[in-house]
Design a protein around this motif. Structure first.
Motif, PDB file in Angstrom:
ATOM      1  N   UNK A   1       0.938  -1.202   0.011  1.00  0.00           N
ATOM      2  CA  UNK A   1       0.056  -0.017   0.107  1.00  0.00           C
ATOM      3  C   UNK A   1       0.910   1.343   0.072  1.00  0.00           C
ATOM      4  N   UNK A   2       0.678   2.065  -0.794  1.00  0.00           N
ATOM      5  CA  UNK A   2       1.379   3.345  -1.032  1.00  0.00           C
ATOM      6  C   UNK A   2       0.962   4.449   0.018  1.00  0.00           C
ATOM      7  N   UNK A   3       1.696   5.308   0.067  1.00  0.00           N
ATOM      8  CA  UNK A   3       1.072   6.506   1.148  1.00  0.00           C
ATOM      9  C   UNK A   3      -0.246   7.020   0.922  1.00  0.00           C
ATOM     10  N   UNK A   4      -0.498   7.194  -0.295  1.00  0.00           N
ATOM     11  CA  UNK A   4      -1.797   7.912  -0.633  1.00  0.00           C
ATOM     12  C   UNK A   4      -3.017   6.952  -0.573  1.00  0.00           C
ATOM     13  N   UNK A   5      -2.824   5.469  -0.280  1.00  0.00           N
ATOM     14  CA  UNK A   5      -3.707   4.545  -0.175  1.00  0.00           C
ATOM     15  C   UNK A   5      -3.654   3.982   1.424  1.00  0.00           C
ATOM     16  N   UNK A   6      -3.407   4.777   2.314  1.00  0.00           N
ATOM     17  CA  UNK A   6      -3.171   4.230   3.801  1.00  0.00           C
ATOM     18  C   UNK A   6      -4.208   4.600   4.553  1.00  0.00           C
ATOM     19  N   UNK A   7      -5.297   5.295   4.247  1.00  0.00           N
ATOM     20  CA  UNK A   7      -6.401   5.660   5.224  1.00  0.00           C
ATOM     21  C   UNK A   7      -7.482   4.566   5.185  1.00  0.00           C
ATOM     22  N   UNK A   8      -8.289   4.688   6.214  1.00  0.00           N
ATOM     23  CA  UNK A   8      -9.220   3.557   6.275  1.00  0.00           C
ATOM     24  C   UNK A   8     -10.399   3.295   5.234  1.00  0.00           C
ATOM     25  N   UNK A   9     -10.509   4.446   4.223  1.00  0.00           N
ATOM     26  CA  UNK A   9     -11.368   4.229   3.406  1.00  0.00           C
ATOM     27  C   UNK A   9     -10.475   3.991   1.861  1.00  0.00           C
ATOM     28  N   UNK A  10      -9.474   3.867   2.016  1.00  0.00           N
ATOM     29  CA  UNK A  10      -8.555   3.804   0.813  1.00  0.00           C
ATOM     30  C   UNK A  10      -8.913   2.496   0.017  1.00  0.00           C
ATOM     31  N   UNK A  11      -9.420   1.441   0.261  1.00  0.00           N
ATOM     32  CA  UNK A  11     -10.077   0.274  -0.483  1.00  0.00           C
ATOM     33  C   UNK A  11     -11.398   0.086  -0.738  1.00  0.00           C
ATOM     34  N   UNK A  12     -12.167   1.433  -0.123  1.00  0.00           N
ATOM     35  CA  UNK A  12     -13.704   1.360  -0.328  1.00  0.00           C
ATOM     36  C   UNK A  12     -14.023   1.537  -1.981  1.00  0.00           C
ATOM     37  N   UNK A  13     -15.482   1.045  -2.106  1.00  0.00           N
ATOM     38  CA  UNK A  13     -15.881   1.420  -3.407  1.00  0.00           C
ATOM     39  C   UNK A  13     -16.579   2.751  -3.053  1.00  0.00           C
ATOM     40  N   UNK A  14     -16.710   3.584  -4.130  1.00  0.00           N
ATOM     41  CA  UNK A  14     -17.478   4.922  -4.027  1.00  0.00           C
ATOM     42  C   UNK A  14     -18.543   4.684  -4.663  1.00  0.00           C
ATOM     43  N   UNK A  15     -19.819   5.331  -4.057  1.00  0.00           N
ATOM     44  CA  UNK A  15     -21.041   5.148  -4.728  1.00  0.00           C
ATOM     45  C   UNK A  15     -21.963   6.386  -4.674  1.00  0.00           C
ATOM     46  N   UNK A  16     -22.353   7.222  -5.776  1.00  0.00           N
ATOM     47  CA  UNK A  16     -22.885   8.448  -5.521  1.00  0.00           C
ATOM     48  C   UNK A  16     -24.615   8.054  -4.911  1.00  0.00           C
ATOM     49  N   UNK A  17     -25.060   9.036  -4.504  1.00  0.00           N
ATOM     50  CA  UNK A  17     -26.449   9.075  -4.037  1.00  0.00           C
ATOM     51  C   UNK A  17     -27.011  10.474  -4.446  1.00  0.00           C
ATOM     52  N   UNK A  18     -28.205  10.128  -5.284  1.00  0.00           N
ATOM     53  CA  UNK A  18     -28.925  11.517  -5.831  1.00  0.00           C
ATOM     54  C   UNK A  18     -30.211  11.296  -5.217  1.00  0.00           C
ATOM     55  N   UNK A  19     -30.949  12.726  -4.667  1.00  0.00           N
ATOM     56  CA  UNK A  19     -31.989  12.578  -3.995  1.00  0.00           C
ATOM     57  C   UNK A  19     -33.096  12.778  -5.045  1.00  0.00           C
ATOM     58  N   UNK A  20     -34.219  12.456  -4.819  1.00  0.00           N
ATOM     59  CA  UNK A  20     -35.328  12.229  -5.593  1.00  0.00           C
ATOM     60  C   UNK A  20     -36.582  12.427  -4.919  1.00  0.00           C
ATOM     61  N   UNK A  21     -37.366  13.722  -5.070  1.00  0.00           N
ATOM     62  CA  UNK A  21     -38.588  14.004  -4.497  1.00  0.00           C
ATOM     63  C   UNK A  21     -39.627  13.121  -4.939  1.00  0.00           C
ATOM     64  N   UNK A  22     -39.412  12.567  -6.231  1.00  0.00           N
ATOM     65  CA  UNK A  22     -40.539  11.642  -6.565  1.00  0.00           C
ATOM     66  C   UNK A  22     -39.771  10.501  -7.324  1.00  0.00           C
ATOM     67  N   UNK A  23     -39.733   9.489  -6.735  1.00  0.00           N
ATOM     68  CA  UNK A  23     -38.853   8.265  -7.239  1.00  0.00           C
ATOM     69  C   UNK A  23     -39.312   7.582  -8.381  1.00  0.00           C
ATOM     70  N   UNK A  24     -40.693   7.625  -8.548  1.00  0.00           N
ATOM     71  CA  UNK A  24     -41.282   7.185 -10.098  1.00  0.00           C
ATOM     72  C   UNK A  24     -41.006   8.055 -11.178  1.00  0.00           C
ATOM     73  N   UNK A  25     -41.155   9.434 -10.634  1.00  0.00           N
ATOM     74  CA  UNK A  25     -40.773  10.174 -11.970  1.00  0.00           C
ATOM     75  C   UNK A  25     -39.144  10.197 -12.282  1.00  0.00           C
ATOM     76  N   UNK A  26     -38.229  10.010 -11.365  1.00  0.00           N
ATOM     77  CA  UNK A  26     -36.796   9.860 -11.581  1.00  0.00           C
ATOM     78  C   UNK A  26     -36.648   8.590 -12.120  1.00  0.00           C
ATOM     79  N   UNK A  27     -37.320   7.319 -11.889  1.00  0.00           N
ATOM     80  CA  UNK A  27     -37.101   6.245 -12.697  1.00  0.00           C
ATOM     81  C   UNK A  27     -37.546   6.138 -14.135  1.00  0.00           C
ATOM     82  N   UNK A  28     -38.731   7.105 -14.385  1.00  0.00           N
ATOM     83  CA  UNK A  28     -38.894   7.204 -15.764  1.00  0.00           C
ATOM     84  C   UNK A  28     -37.842   8.225 -16.474  1.00  0.00           C
ATOM     85  N   UNK A  29     -37.472   8.930 -15.956  1.00  0.00           N
ATOM     86  CA  UNK A  29     -36.256   9.762 -16.480  1.00  0.00           C
ATOM     87  C   UNK A  29     -34.948   9.001 -16.807  1.00  0.00           C
TER      88      UNK A  29
END
Length: 141
Positions: free
Chosen positions: A1-29
């Motif tokens: 592991x290099x110095x830029x990969x030493x934190x506790x989240x270095x091996x984590x996967x990143x996933x975006x979260x997008x808010x939706x006021x209307x989930x059905x409308x978002x699904x259709x879009x």
């Protein structure tokens, strides 16, 4: 592991979260405009996957101000992607900011992260059905 990969989240996967006021409308879009179907879902959330990377659209009473790119899709040919999305009814943002300006919905952006091996990037931005600002990028080699 290099110095830029030493934190506790270095091996984590990143996933975006997008808010939706209307989930059905978002699904259709996402289905109609972006051609994306959820790979999984649960009450209040839709899980999408592009090239092995996840993003979730979730039911929320809160909203993002939409003043910044909340998630971006990296594509091999931005002109093809923008043309297809426009054909599907997506409206692209006009950007006139220091360092770049859109022409026909696409901006030329100087510079890139050295690890990506590119000299620049081309970008385009649009809003989803919930007002979230999404981007598309293509590396320029």
């Amino acid at each position: 592991m290099t110095s830029h990969e030493s934190g506790p989240l270095a091996g984590a996967r990143v996933a975006t979260r997008l808010p939706a006021g209307d989930l059905d409308r978002a699904r259709r879009f996402h289905a109609g405009a972006l051609g994306l179907e959820p790979v999984d879902e649960r009450p209040g959330g839709l899980l999408y996957r592009c090239r092995g990377v996840d993003f979730v659209v979730f039911r929320s009473t809160g909203t993002s101000p939409g003043t910044f790119t909340q998630t971006a899709f990296e594509v091999d040919d931005i002109e093809v992607a923008v043309a297809e999305l426009k054909r599907r009814g997506v409206a692209f943002e006009d950007v006139d900011a220091p360092g770049f300006r859109t022409r026909d919905g696409i901006a030329e952006i100087e510079g890139s992260y050295p690890s990506k091996g590119a000299r620049g990037e081309r970008g385009a931005w649009f809003r989803d059905s919930e007002g979230n600002l999404l981007g598309i990028g293509e590396l320029v080699r």
